[in-house]
Write a protein that holds these residues in place. Structure first.
Motif, PDB file in Angstrom:
ATOM      1  N   HIS A  99      21.738 -16.958  -9.875  1.00  0.00           N
ATOM      2  CA  HIS A  99      20.659 -17.038  -8.872  1.00  0.00           C
ATOM      3  C   HIS A  99      20.029 -16.114  -9.423  1.00  0.00           C
ATOM      4  O   HIS A  99      18.390 -15.741  -9.437  1.00  0.00           O
ATOM      5  CB  HIS A  99      21.078 -16.663  -7.478  1.00  0.00           C
ATOM      6  CG  HIS A  99      20.010 -16.547  -6.477  1.00  0.00           C
ATOM      7  ND1 HIS A  99      19.603 -15.512  -6.194  1.00  0.00           N
ATOM      8  CD2 HIS A  99      19.035 -17.603  -5.785  1.00  0.00           C
ATOM      9  CE1 HIS A  99      18.357 -15.665  -5.234  1.00  0.00           C
ATOM     10  NE2 HIS A  99      18.157 -16.906  -5.178  1.00  0.00           N
ATOM     11  N   MET A 100      20.413 -14.716  -9.676  1.00  0.00           N
ATOM     12  CA  MET A 100      19.376 -13.684 -10.220  1.00  0.00           C
ATOM     13  C   MET A 100      19.054 -13.738 -11.578  1.00  0.00           C
ATOM     14  O   MET A 100      17.734 -13.371 -11.654  1.00  0.00           O
ATOM     15  CB  MET A 100      20.536 -12.203 -10.206  1.00  0.00           C
ATOM     16  CG  MET A 100      19.549 -10.925 -10.497  1.00  0.00           C
ATOM     17  SD  MET A 100      20.971  -9.642 -10.403  1.00  0.00           S
ATOM     18  CE  MET A 100      21.065  -9.460  -8.480  1.00  0.00           C
ATOM     19  N   THR A 101      19.649 -14.361 -12.435  1.00  0.00           N
ATOM     20  CA  THR A 101      18.987 -14.853 -13.796  1.00  0.00           C
ATOM     21  C   THR A 101      17.832 -15.606 -13.645  1.00  0.00           C
ATOM     22  O   THR A 101      16.809 -15.416 -14.381  1.00  0.00           O
ATOM     23  CB  THR A 101      20.020 -15.427 -14.628  1.00  0.00           C
ATOM     24  OG1 THR A 101      21.222 -14.472 -14.769  1.00  0.00           O
ATOM     25  CG2 THR A 101      19.585 -15.685 -16.053  1.00  0.00           C
ATOM     26  N   LEU A 102      17.887 -16.838 -12.722  1.00  0.00           N
ATOM     27  CA  LEU A 102      16.907 -17.793 -12.753  1.00  0.00           C
ATOM     28  C   LEU A 102      15.792 -17.456 -11.695  1.00  0.00           C
ATOM     29  O   LEU A 102      14.597 -18.015 -12.094  1.00  0.00           O
ATOM     30  CB  LEU A 102      17.688 -19.117 -12.336  1.00  0.00           C
ATOM     31  CG  LEU A 102      18.630 -19.739 -13.313  1.00  0.00           C
ATOM     32  CD1 LEU A 102      18.935 -21.077 -12.698  1.00  0.00           C
ATOM     33  CD2 LEU A 102      17.845 -19.896 -14.590  1.00  0.00           C
ATOM     34  N   THR A 103      16.115 -16.607 -10.898  1.00  0.00           N
ATOM     35  CA  THR A 103      15.080 -16.419  -9.689  1.00  0.00           C
ATOM     36  C   THR A 103      14.432 -15.075  -9.918  1.00  0.00           C
ATOM     37  O   THR A 103      13.510 -14.653  -9.344  1.00  0.00           O
ATOM     38  CB  THR A 103      15.425 -16.624  -8.350  1.00  0.00           C
ATOM     39  OG1 THR A 103      16.585 -15.589  -7.937  1.00  0.00           O
ATOM     40  CG2 THR A 103      16.238 -18.120  -8.176  1.00  0.00           C
ATOM     41  N   TRP A 104      15.117 -14.089 -10.521  1.00  0.00           N
ATOM     42  CA  TRP A 104      14.596 -12.726 -10.570  1.00  0.00           C
ATOM     43  C   TRP A 104      14.003 -12.278  -9.186  1.00  0.00           C
ATOM     44  O   TRP A 104      13.012 -11.728  -9.035  1.00  0.00           O
ATOM     45  CB  TRP A 104      13.193 -12.675 -11.540  1.00  0.00           C
ATOM     46  CG  TRP A 104      13.637 -12.422 -12.943  1.00  0.00           C
ATOM     47  CD1 TRP A 104      14.804 -13.275 -13.508  1.00  0.00           C
ATOM     48  CD2 TRP A 104      13.199 -11.690 -14.007  1.00  0.00           C
ATOM     49  NE1 TRP A 104      14.986 -12.776 -14.876  1.00  0.00           N
ATOM     50  CE2 TRP A 104      13.722 -11.844 -15.099  1.00  0.00           C
ATOM     51  CE3 TRP A 104      11.867 -10.879 -13.989  1.00  0.00           C
ATOM     52  CZ2 TRP A 104      13.589 -11.266 -16.366  1.00  0.00           C
ATOM     53  CZ3 TRP A 104      11.662  -9.887 -15.106  1.00  0.00           C
ATOM     54  CH2 TRP A 104      12.415 -10.318 -16.458  1.00  0.00           C
ATOM     55  N   PRO A 105      15.137 -12.190  -8.223  1.00  0.00           N
ATOM     56  CA  PRO A 105      14.889 -11.477  -6.828  1.00  0.00           C
ATOM     57  C   PRO A 105      14.363 -10.277  -6.749  1.00  0.00           C
ATOM     58  O   PRO A 105      13.637  -9.590  -5.943  1.00  0.00           O
ATOM     59  CB  PRO A 105      15.983 -11.746  -6.175  1.00  0.00           C
ATOM     60  CG  PRO A 105      17.256 -11.865  -7.146  1.00  0.00           C
ATOM     61  CD  PRO A 105      16.542 -12.493  -8.231  1.00  0.00           C
ATOM     62  N   LEU A 106      14.901  -9.236  -7.773  1.00  0.00           N
ATOM     63  CA  LEU A 106      14.519  -7.919  -7.740  1.00  0.00           C
ATOM     64  C   LEU A 106      13.180  -7.401  -8.215  1.00  0.00           C
ATOM     65  O   LEU A 106      12.794  -6.213  -8.039  1.00  0.00           O
ATOM     66  CB  LEU A 106      15.786  -7.120  -8.386  1.00  0.00           C
ATOM     67  CG  LEU A 106      17.078  -7.194  -7.893  1.00  0.00           C
ATOM     68  CD1 LEU A 106      18.172  -6.362  -8.517  1.00  0.00           C
ATOM     69  CD2 LEU A 106      17.382  -7.011  -6.443  1.00  0.00           C
ATOM     70  N   ALA A 107      12.590  -8.314  -8.779  1.00  0.00           N
ATOM     71  CA  ALA A 107      11.269  -8.089  -9.344  1.00  0.00           C
ATOM     72  C   ALA A 107      10.255  -7.675  -8.419  1.00  0.00           C
ATOM     73  O   ALA A 107       9.313  -7.012  -8.731  1.00  0.00           O
ATOM     74  CB  ALA A 107      10.810  -9.322 -10.181  1.00  0.00           C
ATOM     75  N   ALA A 108      10.458  -8.398  -6.973  1.00  0.00           N
ATOM     76  CA  ALA A 108       9.480  -8.037  -5.930  1.00  0.00           C
ATOM     77  C   ALA A 108       9.439  -6.526  -5.666  1.00  0.00           C
ATOM     78  O   ALA A 108       8.603  -5.885  -5.102  1.00  0.00           O
ATOM     79  CB  ALA A 108       9.884  -8.814  -4.901  1.00  0.00           C
ATOM     80  N   GLY A 109      10.559  -5.787  -5.774  1.00  0.00           N
ATOM     81  CA  GLY A 109      10.534  -4.584  -5.259  1.00  0.00           C
ATOM     82  C   GLY A 109      10.340  -3.467  -6.610  1.00  0.00           C
ATOM     83  O   GLY A 109      10.862  -2.298  -6.641  1.00  0.00           O
ATOM     84  N   GLY A 110       9.980  -4.196  -7.783  1.00  0.00           N
ATOM     85  CA  GLY A 110       9.598  -3.386  -8.890  1.00  0.00           C
ATOM     86  C   GLY A 110      10.885  -3.150  -9.842  1.00  0.00           C
ATOM     87  O   GLY A 110      10.913  -2.069 -10.722  1.00  0.00           O
ATOM     88  N   PHE A 111      11.915  -3.857  -9.797  1.00  0.00           N
ATOM     89  CA  PHE A 111      13.084  -3.492 -10.471  1.00  0.00           C
ATOM     90  C   PHE A 111      13.135  -4.759 -11.264  1.00  0.00           C
ATOM     91  O   PHE A 111      14.724  -5.286 -11.299  1.00  0.00           O
ATOM     92  CB  PHE A 111      14.203  -3.178  -9.585  1.00  0.00           C
ATOM     93  CG  PHE A 111      14.126  -2.200  -8.696  1.00  0.00           C
ATOM     94  CD1 PHE A 111      14.246  -0.864  -9.251  1.00  0.00           C
ATOM     95  CD2 PHE A 111      13.698  -2.182  -7.455  1.00  0.00           C
ATOM     96  CE1 PHE A 111      13.868   0.293  -8.509  1.00  0.00           C
ATOM     97  CE2 PHE A 111      13.323  -0.941  -6.532  1.00  0.00           C
ATOM     98  CZ  PHE A 111      13.599   0.251  -7.120  1.00  0.00           C
ATOM     99  N   ALA A 112      12.442  -5.387 -11.824  1.00  0.00           N
ATOM    100  CA  ALA A 112      12.571  -6.709 -12.754  1.00  0.00           C
ATOM    101  C   ALA A 112      13.916  -6.752 -13.625  1.00  0.00           C
ATOM    102  O   ALA A 112      14.578  -7.422 -13.940  1.00  0.00           O
ATOM    103  CB  ALA A 112      11.154  -6.960 -13.347  1.00  0.00           C
ATOM    104  N   PHE A 113      13.944  -5.363 -14.472  1.00  0.00           N
ATOM    105  CA  PHE A 113      14.947  -5.037 -15.288  1.00  0.00           C
ATOM    106  C   PHE A 113      16.161  -5.399 -14.825  1.00  0.00           C
ATOM    107  O   PHE A 113      17.309  -5.584 -15.408  1.00  0.00           O
ATOM    108  CB  PHE A 113      14.834  -3.593 -16.193  1.00  0.00           C
ATOM    109  CG  PHE A 113      14.469  -2.559 -14.926  1.00  0.00           C
ATOM    110  CD1 PHE A 113      15.583  -1.930 -14.599  1.00  0.00           C
ATOM    111  CD2 PHE A 113      13.442  -1.994 -14.595  1.00  0.00           C
ATOM    112  CE1 PHE A 113      15.658  -0.938 -13.498  1.00  0.00           C
ATOM    113  CE2 PHE A 113      13.184  -1.136 -13.787  1.00  0.00           C
ATOM    114  CZ  PHE A 113      14.346  -0.479 -13.136  1.00  0.00           C
ATOM    115  N   ASP A 114      16.337  -5.089 -13.498  1.00  0.00           N
ATOM    116  CA  ASP A 114      17.875  -5.105 -12.990  1.00  0.00           C
ATOM    117  C   ASP A 114      18.359  -6.743 -13.005  1.00  0.00           C
ATOM    118  O   ASP A 114      19.424  -6.970 -12.686  1.00  0.00           O
ATOM    119  CB  ASP A 114      17.770  -4.570 -11.448  1.00  0.00           C
ATOM    120  CG  ASP A 114      18.031  -3.029 -11.558  1.00  0.00           C
ATOM    121  OD1 ASP A 114      18.512  -2.602 -12.548  1.00  0.00           O
ATOM    122  OD2 ASP A 114      17.934  -2.441 -10.408  1.00  0.00           O
ATOM    123  N   ASN A 115      17.440  -7.554 -12.865  1.00  0.00           N
ATOM    124  CA  ASN A 115      17.858  -8.859 -13.172  1.00  0.00           C
ATOM    125  C   ASN A 115      18.380  -9.276 -14.346  1.00  0.00           C
ATOM    126  O   ASN A 115      19.383  -9.859 -14.305  1.00  0.00           O
ATOM    127  CB  ASN A 115      16.584  -9.891 -12.813  1.00  0.00           C
ATOM    128  CG  ASN A 115      15.900  -9.631 -11.558  1.00  0.00           C
ATOM    129  OD1 ASN A 115      16.365  -9.902 -10.343  1.00  0.00           O
ATOM    130  ND2 ASN A 115      14.639  -9.245 -11.330  1.00  0.00           N
TER     131      ASN A 115
END
Length: 275
Positions: A99-115
């Protein structure tokens, strides 16, 4: 006007800074808490499974004088138990990592690299654990019946060790990026970890070291497999690659479990402070 660090000191090390409305959590689901616990447990499980395989040779399925295969000090390989262990942990990491790999949920908070850092690595480890679970479920009886279960397991995993070593190189790259760009620093709104928000190098170094150590074990994994297969069946299996891999995966496994467990508190605090 007080700085965030002063706010933390006044508000308490265990509470963090209150910033209502700072993060829209509805658009940024965060579950690297359970991912960390599952990764740590998975690393420990791999080490413990190796030890059980090493001790099981020649005793698998043999009952003691009281007629029990499970008690009395017998070294019996429980493939069903390990299949369930790897299956549970693998399912958690595969689903969350995918889910994290395909949807990048952490990008919304400015942490795209964490995905990339957490999502892709968890997905890879989760699939590996699911593969181990499936193998033990289907071939567990053959493994227990074999006179050399460790050798059989090593021979089976040998082709996959190439991918595991490649993942180790990826973990080295993540560790380097974490150090160079000083990633992983918690915001002051997060309890405990946020107390070091003004010193991002601390958490960047800590997390980067964890990833590097796991990567070291992964890179050495093919050499450990080769050592097992080149050791006579009646000789003690050993060597630097096996020892180092076991030590670094044990240490990082414990740290990931404890750090993930702590993050259940710190992340809840972060959500309360910023929702």
């Amino acid at each position: 006007m007080r700085s965030p660090q002063e706010e933390i000191t006044m508000g308490g090390f265990f509470t963090g800074v209150e910033s209502p409305g700072m993060i829209d959590w509805a658009t940024m689901p965060t579950y690297n808490t359970i991912m960390s616990v599952a990764v740590g447990a998975g690393l420990l499980a791999v080490v413990l499974f190796y030890r059980e395989l090493r001790r099981a040779g020649g005793t698998a399925g043999v009952a003691d004088s009281a007629g029990s295969k499970w008690r009395g000090g017998r070294r019996v390989l429980s493939t069903d138990g390990w299949a369930l262990t790897f299956g549970v942990l693998g399912l958690i990491l595969t689903l969350t990592g995918l889910h994290m790999t395909l949807t990048w949920p952490l990008a919304a908070g400015g942490f795209a690299f964490d995905n990339v850092i957490f999502g892709e690595t968890s997905l890879a480890f989760g699939v590996l654990l699911l593969a181990a679970a499936w193998y033990l479920w289907k071939r567990g009886a053959d493994l227990k019946a074999d006179a050399d279960p460790l050798g059989m397991a090593a021979s089976t995993v040998k082709p996959l060790s190439i991918f595991i070593a490649a993942l180790g190189l990826a973990l080295f790259a993540i560790a380097l990026a974490g150090t160079v760009y000083q990633l992983f620093a918690a915001p002051p709104q997060e309890p405990i970890s946020g107390a070091f928000a003004d010193y991002p190098v601390i958490e960047a170094t800590f997390m980067s070291l964890l990833f590097a150590l796991v990567g070291l074990g992964a890179v050495l994994f093919p050499f450990a497999v080769r050592k097992v297969l080149s050791t006579p069946v009646d000789a003690q299996v050993g060597g630097a690659a096996i020892s180092v891999t076991g030590v670094v995966w044990t240490i990082t496994g414990i740290v990931f479990v404890l750090f993930g467990a702590m993050n259940f508190y710190t992340h809840i605090g972060l959500i309360v402070n910023t929702m």
